[in-house]
Design a protein around this motif. Structure first.
Motif, PDB file in Angstrom:
ATOM      1  N   VAL B  20      39.425 135.680  44.399  1.00 59.32           N
ATOM      2  CA  VAL B  20      40.403 134.588  44.493  1.00 59.32           C
ATOM      3  C   VAL B  20      39.989 133.482  43.522  1.00 59.32           C
ATOM      4  N   PRO B  21      40.969 132.769  42.966  1.00 57.63           N
ATOM      5  CA  PRO B  21      40.616 131.697  42.038  1.00 57.63           C
ATOM      6  C   PRO B  21      39.847 130.573  42.734  1.00 57.63           C
ATOM      7  N   VAL B  22      38.755 130.177  42.150  1.00 52.72           N
ATOM      8  CA  VAL B  22      37.929 129.109  42.719  1.00 52.72           C
ATOM      9  C   VAL B  22      37.535 128.117  41.631  1.00 52.72           C
ATOM     10  N   LEU B  23      37.642 126.848  41.963  1.00 48.23           N
ATOM     11  CA  LEU B  23      37.206 125.759  41.100  1.00 48.23           C
ATOM     12  C   LEU B  23      36.080 125.033  41.831  1.00 48.23           C
ATOM     13  N   LEU B  24      35.018 124.733  41.114  1.00 47.57           N
ATOM     14  CA  LEU B  24      33.891 124.027  41.724  1.00 47.57           C
ATOM     15  C   LEU B  24      33.754 122.668  41.046  1.00 47.57           C
ATOM     16  N   VAL B  25      33.779 121.600  41.861  1.00 47.66           N
ATOM     17  CA  VAL B  25      33.612 120.256  41.295  1.00 47.66           C
ATOM     18  C   VAL B  25      32.360 119.625  41.875  1.00 47.66           C
ATOM     19  N   ASP B  26      31.757 118.719  41.101  1.00 47.85           N
ATOM     20  CA  ASP B  26      30.567 118.034  41.606  1.00 47.85           C
ATOM     21  C   ASP B  26      30.978 116.762  42.363  1.00 47.85           C
ATOM     22  N   GLY B  27      29.997 115.999  42.782  1.00 48.69           N
ATOM     23  CA  GLY B  27      30.266 114.846  43.625  1.00 48.69           C
ATOM     24  C   GLY B  27      31.107 113.773  42.953  1.00 48.69           C
ATOM     25  N   ARG B  28      31.159 113.799  41.636  1.00 43.85           N
ATOM     26  CA  ARG B  28      31.972 112.832  40.899  1.00 43.85           C
ATOM     27  C   ARG B  28      33.396 113.334  40.701  1.00 43.85           C
ATOM     28  N   GLY B  29      33.577 114.639  40.954  1.00 47.55           N
ATOM     29  CA  GLY B  29      34.887 115.228  40.734  1.00 47.55           C
ATOM     30  C   GLY B  29      34.969 116.011  39.439  1.00 47.55           C
ATOM     31  N   ASP B  30      33.907 116.026  38.673  1.00 49.67           N
ATOM     32  CA  ASP B  30      33.912 116.783  37.423  1.00 49.67           C
ATOM     33  C   ASP B  30      33.915 118.283  37.715  1.00 49.67           C
ATOM     34  N   THR B  31      34.704 119.005  36.941  1.00 46.35           N
ATOM     35  CA  THR B  31      34.708 120.460  37.065  1.00 46.35           C
ATOM     36  C   THR B  31      33.405 120.998  36.499  1.00 46.35           C
ATOM     37  N   ALA B  38      40.471 132.200  38.338  1.00 49.58           N
ATOM     38  CA  ALA B  38      41.049 130.869  38.119  1.00 49.58           C
ATOM     39  C   ALA B  38      41.427 130.654  36.661  1.00 49.58           C
ATOM     40  N   GLU B  39      40.824 131.420  35.775  1.00 50.13           N
ATOM     41  CA  GLU B  39      41.149 131.260  34.350  1.00 50.13           C
ATOM     42  C   GLU B  39      42.622 131.533  34.088  1.00 50.13           C
ATOM     43  N   VAL B  40      43.208 132.421  34.919  1.00 45.65           N
ATOM     44  CA  VAL B  40      44.640 132.724  34.763  1.00 45.65           C
ATOM     45  C   VAL B  40      45.459 131.475  35.062  1.00 45.65           C
ATOM     46  N   LEU B  41      45.066 130.722  36.087  1.00 42.19           N
ATOM     47  CA  LEU B  41      45.813 129.522  36.465  1.00 42.19           C
ATOM     48  C   LEU B  41      45.580 128.376  35.488  1.00 42.19           C
ATOM     49  N   PHE B  42      44.374 128.281  34.982  1.00 39.89           N
ATOM     50  CA  PHE B  42      44.052 127.175  34.077  1.00 39.89           C
ATOM     51  C   PHE B  42      44.427 127.476  32.634  1.00 39.89           C
ATOM     52  N   ARG B  44      42.895 129.132  30.377  1.00 46.83           N
ATOM     53  CA  ARG B  44      41.796 129.073  29.415  1.00 46.83           C
ATOM     54  C   ARG B  44      40.552 129.660  30.068  1.00 46.83           C
ATOM     55  N   ARG B  45      39.710 130.318  29.286  1.00 48.71           N
ATOM     56  CA  ARG B  45      38.449 130.820  29.826  1.00 48.71           C
ATOM     57  C   ARG B  45      37.487 129.652  30.069  1.00 48.71           C
ATOM     58  N   PHE B  46      36.682 129.797  31.119  1.00 51.12           N
ATOM     59  CA  PHE B  46      35.757 128.709  31.434  1.00 51.12           C
ATOM     60  C   PHE B  46      34.798 128.449  30.285  1.00 51.12           C
ATOM     61  N   ASP B  47      34.323 129.527  29.670  1.00 54.87           N
ATOM     62  CA  ASP B  47      33.359 129.368  28.584  1.00 54.87           C
ATOM     63  C   ASP B  47      33.931 128.573  27.415  1.00 54.87           C
ATOM     64  N   GLU B  48      35.267 128.527  27.331  1.00 56.53           N
ATOM     65  CA  GLU B  48      35.892 127.766  26.242  1.00 56.53           C
ATOM     66  C   GLU B  48      35.936 126.271  26.550  1.00 56.53           C
ATOM     67  N   VAL B  49      35.954 125.943  27.820  1.00 57.64           N
ATOM     68  CA  VAL B  49      36.076 124.515  28.163  1.00 57.64           C
ATOM     69  C   VAL B  49      34.794 123.965  28.787  1.00 57.64           C
ATOM     70  N   ASP B  50      33.996 124.885  29.369  1.00 60.24           N
ATOM     71  CA  ASP B  50      32.759 124.514  30.058  1.00 60.24           C
ATOM     72  C   ASP B  50      33.044 123.384  31.044  1.00 60.24           C
ATOM     73  N   ALA B  51      32.157 122.456  31.168  1.00 63.82           N
ATOM     74  CA  ALA B  51      32.338 121.417  32.182  1.00 63.82           C
ATOM     75  C   ALA B  51      33.330 120.364  31.699  1.00 63.82           C
ATOM     76  N   GLY B  96      48.625 124.370  33.034  1.00 61.16           N
ATOM     77  CA  GLY B  96      47.427 125.036  32.584  1.00 61.16           C
ATOM     78  C   GLY B  96      47.014 124.471  31.236  1.00 61.16           C
ATOM     79  N   LEU B  97      45.815 124.779  30.807  1.00 60.93           N
ATOM     80  CA  LEU B  97      45.363 124.306  29.503  1.00 60.93           C
ATOM     81  C   LEU B  97      46.115 125.019  28.373  1.00 60.93           C
ATOM     82  N   ASP B  98      46.914 126.032  28.751  1.00 62.80           N
ATOM     83  CA  ASP B  98      47.796 126.693  27.784  1.00 62.80           C
ATOM     84  C   ASP B  98      49.176 126.046  27.780  1.00 62.80           C
ATOM     85  N   GLY B  99      49.334 124.974  28.570  1.00 62.63           N
ATOM     86  CA  GLY B  99      50.598 124.242  28.569  1.00 62.63           C
ATOM     87  C   GLY B  99      51.639 124.747  29.546  1.00 62.63           C
ATOM     88  N   VAL B 100      51.358 125.828  30.256  1.00 64.73           N
ATOM     89  CA  VAL B 100      52.326 126.406  31.192  1.00 64.73           C
ATOM     90  C   VAL B 100      52.233 125.675  32.542  1.00 64.73           C
TER      91      VAL B 100
END
Lengths: 274, 139
Positions: B20-31, B38-42, B44-51, B96-100
């Motif tokens: 299942v798609p999962v996003l992990l954020v830290d205490g500040r809210g940063d991804t 989750a890359e399908v929803l966002f 973009r691949r995580f490795d392309e955007v990193d934190a 998404g980061l692809d604009g969709v």
């Protein structure tokens, strides 16, 4: 800073002729300065440490990584705890459900043990290890949570520009490959430590059968030490079923694999002067 | 970059193994991580955007309710879960980061350490057409 190993074994004491060189007592390491004594873990090795430190006027800070039996079973046999008028600071992992005293009392009370904490002669002050580093009679101590079942800490003790890191029960590989340092449990404790005590309980084959048990293979311990730039790796928490010859073999593997530092295996009586 | 807390390390490893798609954020809210589903929803691949810093992620994703009104920072599921220290569920649309533009639902669980600190949130996402039918403010 004088470091002494009083117990190097993991899980359960395993005294016998086959373990006589590395020892059968469970986890206990002391770190001494002229002004204070820190003792890392209270396994069965703590009894012998207590014989040496009885009557010693230096303050004692006992640092518990976690409350599994092989790390606390020596408490009831630590003679300084029975010295009237003495203060002993006992630090351990915090919990949101029960304080340290309540959790330790599960062991230090009948029927498991006849003496309660309140019946010790010494004044025992219990502390949750804080998030920030703290000073303890000249030692700077830093604690951080590690990957191991239940709340578990690792420690870094520094004094006079030297440092020792103690990660006795640790399975960093459960957090993913040991590549990106940000995602490696306990990494900041071990960075450029002069001495790193690290869990090296298993062979690579044994680890494959015991993923999630909270311990590391020698291969993983070496990878962790190399990434952290720790100068001297000391394999710790030896598997109770491993005899001295087996630990010799694992140590040889570690020495061959280290890229930028040395390797040892903890044995009772080992003294390291920093 | 400083090492992560052990709870975030374990949460990341869990997310990495889930379908299942999962996003992990830290205490500040940063991804700090999102997994492959989750890359399908966002988009973009995580490795392309990193934190992604919180502000950058919010600006790029432009989360909004079905009627087009934007979610405030306080209404974002991860922020709500951390602030209220309980799970939070929100249905919304995001770019998404692809604009969709995609309708999604998200349930965020606060990650509280044994020391009692909120270290971040574990946000499970679903791509749901049903999200479009959730009236604004109902979540």
């Amino acid at each position: 800073m004088k470091i002494t190993v009083w117990g190097s074994r993991g899980s359960i004491a395993s005294a016998g002729p086959e373990t006589v060189r590395y020892g059968g007592n469970t986890a206990c390491v002391s770190v001494e300065s002229d002004d204070a004594i820190c003792i890392l873990d209270a396994g069965s090795g703590l009894r012998r440490a207590g014989l040496v430190f009885t009557g010693d006027a230096r303050p004692i800070h006992l640092l518990l990584t976690h409350l599994h039996m092989d790390h606390i079973q020596g408490l009831g046999f630590f003679r300084p705890l029975f010295e009237s008028g003495r203060t002993i600071h006992l630090w351990g992992p915090p919990s949101t459900t029960q304080d340290l005293r309540t959790r330790l009392t599960r062991y230090l009370s009948p029927p498991l043990f006849p003496v309660r904490i309140r019946d010790f002669g010494a004044d025992v002050e219990l502390h949750d290890a804080p998030v920030e580093s703290w000073l303890a009679d000249g030692f700077e101590i830093h604690a951080a949570a590690l990957i191991h079942p239940g709340p578990t800490l690792g420690y870094r003790i520094s004094a006079g520009g030297r440092s020792v890191a103690y990660l006795s029960d640790h399975e960093p590989a459960l957090g993913g490959p040991l590549i990106r340092t940000r995602w490696i449990s306990g990494f900041d404790l071990a960075v450029r430590a002069d001495v790193l005590f690290h869990d090296g309980q298993y062979t690579t084959d044994e680890y494959r059968q015991r993923v999630g048990w909270g311990h590391s293979s020698v291969e993983q311990a070496v990878a962790f030490a190399d990434l952290a730039g720790a100068a001297r790796l000391v394999l710790f928490h030896h598997e109770p079923d491993h005899d001295d010859t087996m630990v010799d073999d694992m140590l040889e593997q570690a020495r061959s694999a280290r890229q930028n530092g040395s390797a040892d295996a903890a044995r009772e009586g080992l003294v390291i002067d920093l | 970059m400083a090492p992560s807390e052990v709870e975030l390390i374990l949460a990341r490893q869990l997310a990495d193994g889930l379908a299942v798609p999962v996003l992990l954020v830290d205490g500040r809210g940063d991804t700090v991580f999102f997994n492959e589903p989750a890359e399908v929803l966002f988009g973009r691949r995580f490795d392309e955007v990193d934190a992604l810093p919180f502000e950058a992620r919010t600006a790029l994703l432009a989360p909004r309710y079905a009627d087009g009104s934007p979610l405030t920072i306080e209404q974002l599921p991860g922020m709500r879960a951390m602030r209220e220290r309980r799970p939070a569920h929100v249905a919304f649309h995001m770019h998404g980061l692809d604009g969709v533009l995609r309708p999604v639902e998200a349930t965020a669980i606060p990650l509280e350490s044994a020391r009692g600190h909120v270290l971040g949130a574990f946000v499970v996402l679903w791509a749901q057409e049903a999200a479009a039918r959730v009236p604004p403010g109902a979540a």
